[in-house]
Write a protein that holds these residues in place. Structure first.
Motif, PDB file in Angstrom:
ATOM      1  N   LEU A 147       0.802  -1.217   0.000  1.00 18.85           N
ATOM      2  CA  LEU A 147       0.000   0.000   0.000  1.00 18.85           C
ATOM      3  C   LEU A 147       0.839   1.273   0.000  1.00 18.85           C
ATOM      4  O   LEU A 147       0.280   2.376   0.041  1.00 18.85           O
ATOM      5  N   HIS A 148       2.160   1.146  -0.076  1.00 24.89           N
ATOM      6  CA  HIS A 148       3.010   2.317   0.174  1.00 24.89           C
ATOM      7  C   HIS A 148       2.818   3.457  -0.817  1.00 24.89           C
ATOM      8  O   HIS A 148       3.038   4.608  -0.481  1.00 24.89           O
ATOM      9  N   ASP A 149       2.383   3.163  -2.039  1.00 32.07           N
ATOM     10  CA  ASP A 149       2.215   4.211  -3.050  1.00 32.07           C
ATOM     11  C   ASP A 149       0.755   4.545  -3.347  1.00 32.07           C
ATOM     12  O   ASP A 149       0.470   5.246  -4.327  1.00 32.07           O
ATOM     13  N   HIS A 189       2.854  11.933  -2.149  1.00 38.15           N
ATOM     14  CA  HIS A 189       1.985  10.749  -2.149  1.00 38.15           C
ATOM     15  C   HIS A 189       2.236   9.860  -0.943  1.00 38.15           C
ATOM     16  O   HIS A 189       1.329   9.156  -0.481  1.00 38.15           O
ATOM     17  N   ALA A 190       3.465   9.871  -0.407  1.00 37.97           N
ATOM     18  CA  ALA A 190       3.762   9.057   0.768  1.00 37.97           C
ATOM     19  C   ALA A 190       2.972   9.548   1.978  1.00 37.97           C
ATOM     20  O   ALA A 190       2.410   8.744   2.739  1.00 37.97           O
ATOM     21  N   GLU A 191       2.900  10.855   2.153  1.00 41.32           N
ATOM     22  CA  GLU A 191       2.137  11.420   3.270  1.00 41.32           C
ATOM     23  C   GLU A 191       0.646  11.114   3.127  1.00 41.32           C
ATOM     24  O   GLU A 191      -0.035  10.809   4.116  1.00 41.32           O
ATOM     25  N   VAL A 192       0.140  11.191   1.902  1.00 37.47           N
ATOM     26  CA  VAL A 192      -1.264  10.834   1.670  1.00 37.47           C
ATOM     27  C   VAL A 192      -1.482   9.354   1.973  1.00 37.47           C
ATOM     28  O   VAL A 192      -2.489   8.966   2.578  1.00 37.47           O
ATOM     29  N   GLY A 193      -0.507   8.512   1.573  1.00 34.90           N
ATOM     30  CA  GLY A 193      -0.607   7.087   1.868  1.00 34.90           C
ATOM     31  C   GLY A 193      -0.647   6.798   3.351  1.00 34.90           C
ATOM     32  O   GLY A 193      -1.409   5.936   3.813  1.00 34.90           O
ATOM     33  N   GLN A 207       1.638   3.383   9.506  1.00 35.42           N
ATOM     34  CA  GLN A 207       1.328   4.692   8.941  1.00 35.42           C
ATOM     35  C   GLN A 207       2.616   5.484   8.708  1.00 35.42           C
ATOM     36  O   GLN A 207       2.804   6.099   7.658  1.00 35.42           O
ATOM     37  N   GLN A 208       3.498   5.470   9.707  1.00 30.92           N
ATOM     38  CA  GLN A 208       4.759   6.194   9.601  1.00 30.92           C
ATOM     39  C   GLN A 208       5.659   5.584   8.529  1.00 30.92           C
ATOM     40  O   GLN A 208       6.349   6.299   7.791  1.00 30.92           O
ATOM     41  N   ALA A 209       5.663   4.259   8.451  1.00 29.60           N
ATOM     42  CA  ALA A 209       6.509   3.579   7.463  1.00 29.60           C
ATOM     43  C   ALA A 209       6.136   3.990   6.044  1.00 29.60           C
ATOM     44  O   ALA A 209       7.009   4.175   5.187  1.00 29.60           O
ATOM     45  N   VAL A 210       4.851   4.133   5.789  1.00 25.56           N
ATOM     46  CA  VAL A 210       4.391   4.561   4.468  1.00 25.56           C
ATOM     47  C   VAL A 210       4.611   6.070   4.280  1.00 25.56           C
ATOM     48  O   VAL A 210       5.123   6.523   3.255  1.00 25.56           O
ATOM     49  N   ALA A 211       4.257   6.855   5.292  1.00 20.35           N
ATOM     50  CA  ALA A 211       4.339   8.308   5.174  1.00 20.35           C
ATOM     51  C   ALA A 211       5.766   8.803   4.943  1.00 20.35           C
ATOM     52  O   ALA A 211       5.976   9.825   4.276  1.00 20.35           O
ATOM     53  N   PHE A 212       6.754   8.060   5.460  1.00 20.45           N
ATOM     54  CA  PHE A 212       8.139   8.520   5.370  1.00 20.45           C
ATOM     55  C   PHE A 212       9.019   7.603   4.523  1.00 20.45           C
ATOM     56  O   PHE A 212      10.231   7.632   4.650  1.00 20.45           O
ATOM     57  N   HIS A 213       8.408   6.822   3.624  1.00 25.05           N
ATOM     58  CA  HIS A 213       9.245   5.868   2.896  1.00 25.05           C
ATOM     59  C   HIS A 213      10.181   6.548   1.895  1.00 25.05           C
ATOM     60  O   HIS A 213      11.149   5.930   1.454  1.00 25.05           O
ATOM     61  N   HIS A 214       9.936   7.821   1.566  1.00 27.49           N
ATOM     62  CA  HIS A 214      10.890   8.564   0.737  1.00 27.49           C
ATOM     63  C   HIS A 214      11.812   9.462   1.566  1.00 27.49           C
ATOM     64  O   HIS A 214      12.797   9.965   1.033  1.00 27.49           O
ATOM     65  N   ARG A 215      11.473   9.642   2.834  1.00 30.30           N
ATOM     66  CA  ARG A 215      12.278  10.516   3.698  1.00 30.30           C
ATOM     67  C   ARG A 215      12.470   9.864   5.071  1.00 30.30           C
ATOM     68  O   ARG A 215      12.030  10.396   6.089  1.00 30.30           O
ATOM     69  N   PRO A 216      13.118   8.706   5.113  1.00 30.62           N
ATOM     70  CA  PRO A 216      13.248   8.010   6.394  1.00 30.62           C
ATOM     71  C   PRO A 216      13.998   8.809   7.452  1.00 30.62           C
ATOM     72  O   PRO A 216      13.762   8.652   8.656  1.00 30.62           O
ATOM     73  N   GLY A 217      14.865   9.708   7.007  1.00 29.50           N
ATOM     74  CA  GLY A 217      15.608  10.528   7.954  1.00 29.50           C
ATOM     75  C   GLY A 217      14.738  11.512   8.704  1.00 29.50           C
ATOM     76  O   GLY A 217      15.131  12.021   9.758  1.00 29.50           O
ATOM     77  N   ALA A 218      13.530  11.789   8.184  1.00 34.29           N
ATOM     78  CA  ALA A 218      12.617  12.731   8.835  1.00 34.29           C
ATOM     79  C   ALA A 218      11.697  12.039   9.838  1.00 34.29           C
ATOM     80  O   ALA A 218      10.921  12.706  10.530  1.00 34.29           O
ATOM     81  N   ALA A 219      11.796  10.715   9.931  1.00 33.25           N
ATOM     82  CA  ALA A 219      10.932   9.941  10.824  1.00 33.25           C
ATOM     83  C   ALA A 219      11.722   9.427  12.009  1.00 33.25           C
ATOM     84  O   ALA A 219      12.955   9.477  12.037  1.00 33.25           O
ATOM     85  N   ALA A 220      11.001   8.936  12.998  1.00 36.47           N
ATOM     86  CA  ALA A 220      11.653   8.242  14.101  1.00 36.47           C
ATOM     87  C   ALA A 220      12.397   7.034  13.530  1.00 36.47           C
ATOM     88  O   ALA A 220      11.968   6.428  12.550  1.00 36.47           O
ATOM     89  N   ASN A 221      13.491   6.687  14.142  1.00 35.47           N
ATOM     90  CA  ASN A 221      14.358   5.627  13.617  1.00 35.47           C
ATOM     91  C   ASN A 221      13.762   4.250  13.930  1.00 35.47           C
ATOM     92  O   ASN A 221      14.213   3.555  14.833  1.00 35.47           O
ATOM     93  N   THR A 222      12.711   3.876  13.175  1.00 33.85           N
ATOM     94  CA  THR A 222      12.032   2.613  13.441  1.00 33.85           C
ATOM     95  C   THR A 222      12.356   1.587  12.370  1.00 33.85           C
ATOM     96  O   THR A 222      12.664   1.924  11.231  1.00 33.85           O
ATOM     97  N   ILE A 223      12.244   0.333  12.749  1.00 37.17           N
ATOM     98  CA  ILE A 223      12.536  -0.761  11.824  1.00 37.17           C
ATOM     99  C   ILE A 223      11.522  -0.792  10.693  1.00 37.17           C
ATOM    100  O   ILE A 223      11.859  -1.096   9.545  1.00 37.17           O
ATOM    101  N   GLU A 224      10.271  -0.427  10.980  1.00 33.56           N
ATOM    102  CA  GLU A 224       9.238  -0.463   9.938  1.00 33.56           C
ATOM    103  C   GLU A 224       9.513   0.562   8.845  1.00 33.56           C
ATOM    104  O   GLU A 224       9.366   0.267   7.657  1.00 33.56           O
TER     105      GLU A 224
END
Length: 292
Positions: A147-149, A189-193, A207-224
């Motif tokens: 569902l990421h995109d 589109h990641a944020e909308v996803g 939700q975070q894994a999809v929302a930040f899949h293009h900007r992982p550095g802007a998210a909490a450092n999670t495995i997902e």
């Protein structure tokens, strides 16, 4: 520049406009309620699933597919549930119904076959990475990868004129696409996803894994987040799994992602090999119409 709260309000308004098309089906809601009640059995869950013959057939097909690699045939939905587990059932049912639901969202800018090939390829890599990282319930990462995109389908339907030129310029490079979306409409589109997954009641970690899949550095450092980002990156390096109609391209992971996963880049070829064995069958199970 929009504030975070303004951006969230804009995304929610966007999803409200298409809510009839992107709302979760009743059967997914009932499955989640039954599993959360914690007194469900394989038989009681099978009774819910079997109210949708198409979903029943898909769950049986998945249980008998290369995804699970069983050496005997599973004949009943209840047996499939007992083998793959209740949570895995929910996640796989969610994957099947979500793909069907969002396939009803038309867009003149999307090559549907390429979109779903990329989505399924990413989903299988995400599940593979989750298993290698010993993540609990790896099928939930399959769902996040699948569902990421999805936010793209919403954006391209709502803003076709604004986004058309940028899509042509990007030639399928997803990082470029996401950056141009942020410049043109204020979010990508990641944020909308991520907001879509919230609408469907998925856990915040996904939700975070999809929302930040293009900007992982802007998210909490999670495995997902690391798993979905890496799965998307590795899919785009292959002709079968690329989001670009022009084939594979040199997609690079965010620095430190392999370290976050606790894995070494040398396993990349093994991951692709595993996924290639499952890809076509899984694609046709999840979305039969997504054929060449």
């Amino acid at each position: 520049m929009n504030s975070v709260s303004d951006k969230r309000q804009e995304i929610r308004a966007l999803l409200a406009d298409v809510s009839a098309l992107v709302s979760p089906p009743e059967i997914v809601i009932r499955l989640r309620q039954a599993i959360d009640a914690q007194d469900s059995t394989s038989e009681s869950l099978a009774a819910i699933v079997m109210q949708d013959p198409n979903l029943s057939a898909r769950i049986l097909h998945i249980a008998n597919s290369a995804m699970y690699g069983l050496n005997h045939r599973v004949e009943t939905v209840s047996r499939a549930i007992s083998i793959i587990g209740q949570r895995a059932l929910y996640h796989l049912a969610l994957a099947v119904t979500a793909s069907q639901t969002f396939s009803k969202l038309p867009s003149e800018l999307v090559n549907v076959a390429v979109f779903w090939r990329h989505s399924v390829f990413t989903a299988l890599i995400a599940r593979n990475l989750a298993q290698r990282c010993h993540v609990l319930h790896p099928e939930r990462l399959f769902v996040a990868g699948l569902l990421h995109d999805l936010g793209s389908l919403v954006l391209y339907q709502r803003y076709p004129d604004i986004l058309r030129e940028s899509l042509l310029t990007a030639r399928g490079n997803e990082d470029v696409v996401a950056q141009q979306e942020r410049e043109l409409i204020g979010f990508d589109h990641a944020e909308v996803g991520g907001a879509l997954l919230e609408l469907w009641g998925l856990p915040e970690s996904l939700q975070q894994a999809v929302a930040f899949h293009h900007r992982p550095g802007a998210a909490a450092n999670t495995i997902e987040v690391a798993i979905v980002h890496m799965a998307d990156t590795l899919a785009n390096r292959t002709d079968q799994g690329s989001a670009s109609e022009f084939g594979a391209y040199a997609s690079l992971p965010h620095p430190g992602t392999w370290k976050t996963l606790g894995l070494d880049e040398s396993i990349t070829d093994d991951i692709w090999k595993d996924v290639n064995l499952q890809f076509m069958e899984t694609l046709h199970v999840i979305l039969p119409q997504a054929r060449n």
